[in-house]
Write an enzyme that holds these catalytic residues in place. Structure first.
Site, short mmCIF file in Angstrom:
data_model
loop_
_atom_site.label_atom_id
_atom_site.label_comp_id
_atom_site.label_asym_id
_atom_site.label_seq_id
_atom_site.Cartn_x
_atom_site.Cartn_y
_atom_site.Cartn_z
N CYS A 28 12.63 -4.83 1.84
CA CYS A 28 12.07 -5.70 0.78
C CYS A 28 12.79 -5.42 -0.54
CB CYS A 28 10.59 -5.43 0.63
SG CYS A 28 9.89 -6.23 -0.83
N ASN A 79 1.34 0.54 6.03
CA ASN A 79 1.72 -0.32 4.91
C ASN A 79 2.47 -1.52 5.46
OD1 ASN A 79 4.21 -0.01 2.27
ND2 ASN A 79 2.53 -1.43 2.44
N GLY A 80 1.99 -2.73 5.13
CA GLY A 80 2.67 -3.95 5.58
C GLY A 80 1.69 -4.95 6.14
N CYS A 118 0.87 -1.17 0.00
CA CYS A 118 0.00 0.00 0.00
C CYS A 118 0.91 1.22 0.00
CB CYS A 118 -0.87 0.04 1.26
SG CYS A 118 -1.93 -1.41 1.44
N GLY A 123 -1.29 1.01 -4.86
CA GLY A 123 -2.59 0.47 -4.47
C GLY A 123 -3.70 1.16 -5.23
N CYS A 167 11.32 -14.30 -0.72
CA CYS A 167 10.48 -14.90 -1.78
C CYS A 167 11.34 -15.66 -2.79
CB CYS A 167 9.58 -13.87 -2.44
SG CYS A 167 10.39 -12.37 -2.89
N TYR A 206 10.38 -4.21 -8.57
CA TYR A 206 9.08 -4.03 -9.23
C TYR A 206 8.22 -2.90 -8.69
CZ TYR A 206 4.26 -5.06 -10.67
OH TYR A 206 2.99 -4.95 -11.15
S1 SF4 Z 1 9.40 -11.99 0.92
FE1 SF4 Z 1 9.96 -10.97 -1.02
S2 SF4 Z 1 8.30 -9.54 -1.42
FE2 SF4 Z 1 8.17 -10.11 0.75
S3 SF4 Z 1 9.34 -8.59 1.90
FE3 SF4 Z 1 10.74 -10.26 1.43
S4 SF4 Z 1 11.70 -9.68 -0.53
FE4 SF4 Z 1 9.87 -8.43 -0.29
#
Ligand code: SF4
Length: 467
Positions: free
Chosen positions: A249, A104-105, A2, A29, A449, A255
């Site tokens: 992140c 946000n989060g 967000c 968002g 991820c 992206y």
């Molecule tokens: S899991 Fe991936 S998308 Fe989520 S905070 Fe970590 S790097 Fe970002």
């Protein structure tokens, strides 16, 4: 994911500033948006489903006079996509202060923290993380008779996950961040006229604010007036909850963030260009006629690739800018339709050519498959797909609505199967090592991820978005 914004000014046009700041963060968002504004006596809230410019025309802004406020654009990651889950959340206490929260989060111990409050007769109106944060702070202020500072410090100690948050009282603005600094948030100064807090620095730019810095992980910044602010840490009121290692992140840089933003000590466009060069460096065997991006999120990666290869970067796909970000669409059916409406390859442009197509990531694989097939139909000789991130194999628990492990295509198919599914002549991902080399301090980034190395495990019963 967000977007949040907060401001405190010497003038009474906070609503207009919040609208402009949110508009700059619309890419974070697109489902709902809202703002809460204070005129010094009381707080007014307006939130609705829809885009910023639709929800906040001038006629509505005129009904929201005030010198301070907080705002939010929502992309659902927990709870239904509906108005009650939109933010900010306004808490009106029967006796005592009112305040508003926008965040946000995602909170990984949402369920147990909510139960703790419910067991003490705190009622919830939504399934949204922002409401948990708002009620948690209210609980510590009202039931435990604490100051907002101590209430926020208690929240940071008790609630686990990603939360870059703005908190508005009748006369003050607070901004704080989880101890890992997972989602971005920074603040800036409008010369002699006030402060602005925003998820991304592109919002500060639009408002003519000079960026000061990011809010540090675990920091609480208190904007006492348009020209006064002080900063404290949650550890000023007790022990740290964890060793304070950062976990920004990395997907924000790949992206989500706008390329004109400065996040986590990096220019987003620069990281993306380096990713493109890195892909090209590893691609000695391919000598393409042209390089194209899937606009807009991989533009700078494709530019970096083309620069390294010393060939032209071309625009081969036309994007309809009135269709929003397809990743942010809440259902597969809507995402498929949006891809069709959004991208159209130039006819007669690719005929007989060897093309490198650069994309930022593959989540489900359906979007890129449609695009590659559409380009092929126009007569391209070869299509080589290059991805500016490692395979996405694990879900995100910190504010991005990636699907379950089973739904992520990198867990369903090996590289050759995926290449065939997409219909490209070759397919290559950026390696983890190369991704790390594109940022100054890779140790400060969450990459869960890609590698499953979560700094915070979600508690049992953690649920993602329920659309
Ligand atoms: S899991 Fe991936 S998308 Fe989520 S905070 Fe970590 S790097 Fe970002």
């Amino acid at each position: 994911m967000c977007g949040i914004i907060g401001t405190i000014l010497s003038t009474r046009n906070a609503a207009e500033k919040i609208m402009l700041g949110l508009f700059a963060e619309q890419h974070r968002g697109q489902e709902s948006c809202g703002m809460a504004v204070s005129d010094g006596k009381s707080l007014q809230l307006r939130k609705e489903m829809g885009l910023v410019k639709e929800v906040f025309p001038q006629a509505i802004l005129d009904t929201l006079p005030g010198f301070a406020g907080v705002g939010h654009v929502r992309y659902p990651t927990r709870g239904k996509n509906c108005e009650s889950n939109s933010q900010p959340h306004l808490i009106k206490l029967l006796s005592g202060p009112s305040f508003a929260v926008a965040s946000n989060g995602d909170i990984v111990n949402y369920k147990s923290r909510r139960k703790l409050l419910e067991d003490d007769n705190v009622f919830f109106e939504s399934d949204n993380d922002g409401e948990l944060l708002a009620k948690f702070i209210a609980y510590y202020i009202v039931r435990r008779n604490n100051s907002p500072e101590i209430a926020i410090a208690e929240l940071i100690r008790n609630v686990r996950g990603a939360f870059s948050t703005v908190f508005l009282t009748r006369d003050q603005l607070y901004a704080f961040r989880d101890p890992w600094g997972i989602r971005p948030v920074s603040f800036g100064r409008i010369n002699g006229k006030g402060w602005v807090v925003a998820s991304e620095s592109c919002s500060l730019d639009i408002l003519g604010a000079k960026s000061q810095r990011e809010i540090e992980p675990g920091e609480i910044v208190i904007f006492e007036s348009y020209n006064k602010c002080k900063t404290i840490r949650y550890t000023d009121f007790g022990e740290a909850v964890e060793p304070q290692s950062r976990r920004h992140c990395i997907f924000e840089l790949i992206y989500f963030a706008r390329p004109d933003s400065y996040e986590f000590g990096e220019y987003v466009w620069n990281v993306q260009k380096q990713i493109g060069s890195s892909l090209a460096k590893d691609d000695k065997e391919i000598n393409p006629d042209l390089v194209i991006s899937i606009p807009d999120s991989s533009n700078f990666m494709a530019l970096g690739y083309a620069d390294f290869k010393k060939i032209g970067f071309d625009i081969g796909l036309l994007r309809n800018h009135y269709v929003g970000r397809t990743f942010l669409k809440p259902e597969q059916r809507i995402r498929d339709e949006a891809v069709r409406q959004k991208f159209n390859p130039l006819k007669g442009y690719f005929k007989g050519k060897k093309i490198v197509v650069v994309d930022d990531s593959i989540v489900r694989g359906t979007t890129v498959r449609k695009i590659v097939r559409a380009i092929k139909k126009t007569g391209a000789k070869e299509i080589h797909l290059r991805i500016g991130s490692p395979p996405v194999k694990f879900p995100c628990y910190y504010g991005i609505d990636t699907p379950t492990r089973e739904e992520l295509v990198a867990n369903q198919k090996n590289l050759e199967e995926l290449r065939e599914f997409i219909g490209a002549n070759s397919l290559k991902y950026l390696s983890m090592e190369n991704l790390k080399s594109c940022v100054k301090h890779p140790e400060n980034f969450c990459q869960a991820c890609f590698n499953g190395d979560y700094i915070l495990e979600p508690e049992a019963g953690f649920s993602k978005c329920n659309k």
